[in-house]
Motif scaffolding. Structure first.
Motif, short mmCIF file in Angstrom:
data_model
loop_
_atom_site.label_atom_id
_atom_site.label_comp_id
_atom_site.label_asym_id
_atom_site.label_seq_id
_atom_site.Cartn_x
_atom_site.Cartn_y
_atom_site.Cartn_z
N TYR A 99 -6.75 -9.57 7.28
CA TYR A 99 -5.83 -9.80 6.08
C TYR A 99 -5.28 -11.14 6.19
N PRO A 126 -7.16 -2.92 2.50
CA PRO A 126 -5.75 -2.78 2.27
C PRO A 126 -5.14 -1.71 1.70
N LEU A 129 -4.68 0.56 4.52
CA LEU A 129 -3.62 -0.06 5.42
C LEU A 129 -2.24 0.45 5.08
N ALA A 130 -2.11 0.68 3.65
CA ALA A 130 -0.73 1.01 3.27
C ALA A 130 -0.44 2.60 3.69
N LEU A 172 2.86 -6.94 9.67
CA LEU A 172 1.70 -5.98 8.77
C LEU A 172 2.29 -4.91 8.08
N ARG A 173 3.33 -4.27 8.60
CA ARG A 173 4.07 -3.49 7.85
C ARG A 173 4.71 -3.86 6.63
N TYR A 175 3.51 -6.35 4.97
CA TYR A 175 2.28 -6.83 4.04
C TYR A 175 1.90 -5.43 3.36
N SER A 176 1.70 -4.39 4.28
CA SER A 176 0.98 -3.26 3.47
C SER A 176 1.96 -2.72 2.29
N ARG A 177 3.24 -2.84 2.47
CA ARG A 177 3.86 -2.53 1.37
C ARG A 177 3.78 -3.52 0.27
#
Length: 265
Positions: A99, A126, A129-130, A172-173, A175-177
């Motif tokens: 990412y 991605p 990932l969400a 990452l959490r 970013y995933s949002r």
């Protein structure tokens, strides 16, 4: 950045090929460039290997760990902009690094640092990932992280060892949002280990939606850190990819596509 810039050679330049091809490695969550030295040795005959050193670990441990992907990309781009861009550039991002590499490629579009190919390794797309559990209570994630951390120097407490993992998972959490659906302009190759407990082919397949060029995917024997067990396999794949993308005409017209896009696997 001071005396410790974000982007540095992974091997001494005298040990590398000097043909204008660079492989820029973006490490995994909690990871550092030292995990990729065997791979760097395998590719040294045909490219120079550079790596991103994230803040908050090893010789950059005094720096605050970034809270957001944008902060991390700011650090990476500041690092590469201190250097002379190569003639031919490949980005290789492993796990979380996929990412970071993808977002760096987006940030660098239209500049001399735009890569000729983006390789995303052991990473959910991605969109996948969400829906993933990126918490520190996820036993599969933490056991995988601990396997990698076992190779680090002794004398560090569990808290010190896991601090970069925890901060990277928090990033990452976040970013995933907030991840966008932007697409890179270069070919994209997605690679997974065939026994990876965290990422399977189905979870990586939607990476095809993140490029306007051609994309393909493949698997190699091994788990989440398959490249550590047999770096020569990934090195061969990278060399073939570099050869394909060195020619602009090949890059646009002949790079193998994902199934369902009219190409072959």
């Amino acid at each position: 950045m001071g005396a410790y810039p974000a982007v540095r050679p992974l091997r001494p330049r005298r040990a590398e090929a000097d043909n204008g091809t660079w492989l820029l490695i973006f490490p995994h969550a909690g990871g550092s460039p030292s995990a990729y030295r065997r791979l760097a040795a395998e590719v040294s005959g045909w490219c120079s290997t550079w790596a991103v050193h994230y803040p908050g670990r090893q010789d950059r441990i005094g720096m605050r760990a970034p809270m957001t992907m944008d902060e991390l990309i700011d650090d990476v781009t500041a690092g590469v902009n201190l250097l002379q861009p190569p003639r031919h550039l490949l980005f290789l991002g492993h796990s979380m690094g996929a990412y970071v590499a993808y977002e760096t490629a987006l940030r660098m579009q239209g500049t001399a640092w735009e890569p000729q190919c983006l390789i995303v390794s052991a990473a959910l797309a991605p969109t996948s990932l969400a829906r993933a559990d990126l918490s520190t209570t996820n036993k599969a994630i933490m056991s995988t992280a601990l396997k990698d951390l076992s190779a680090l120097p002794e004398g560090l407490s569990a808290t010190e060892l896991l601090a970069p993992v925890r901060s990277d998972l928090a990033l990452l959490r976040d970013y995933s949002r907030a991840a966008t659906a932007s697409r890179v302009r270069c070919p994209l190759l997605a690679v997974v280990g065939d026994t990876d407990a965290l990422v399977d082919a189905a979870g990586a397949a939607p990476w095809q939606e993140r490029t306007t060029a051609h994309a393909r995917h493949t698997s190699l024997p091994g788990d989440h850190f398959y490249f550590q067990e047999a770096p020569a396999r990934l090195a061969r794949l990278l060399r073939g990819t570099a050869a394909l993308t060195a020619d602009a005409e090949v890059m646009v017209h002949e790079y193998p596509q994902y199934p369902g896009q009219g190409g072959r696997r």
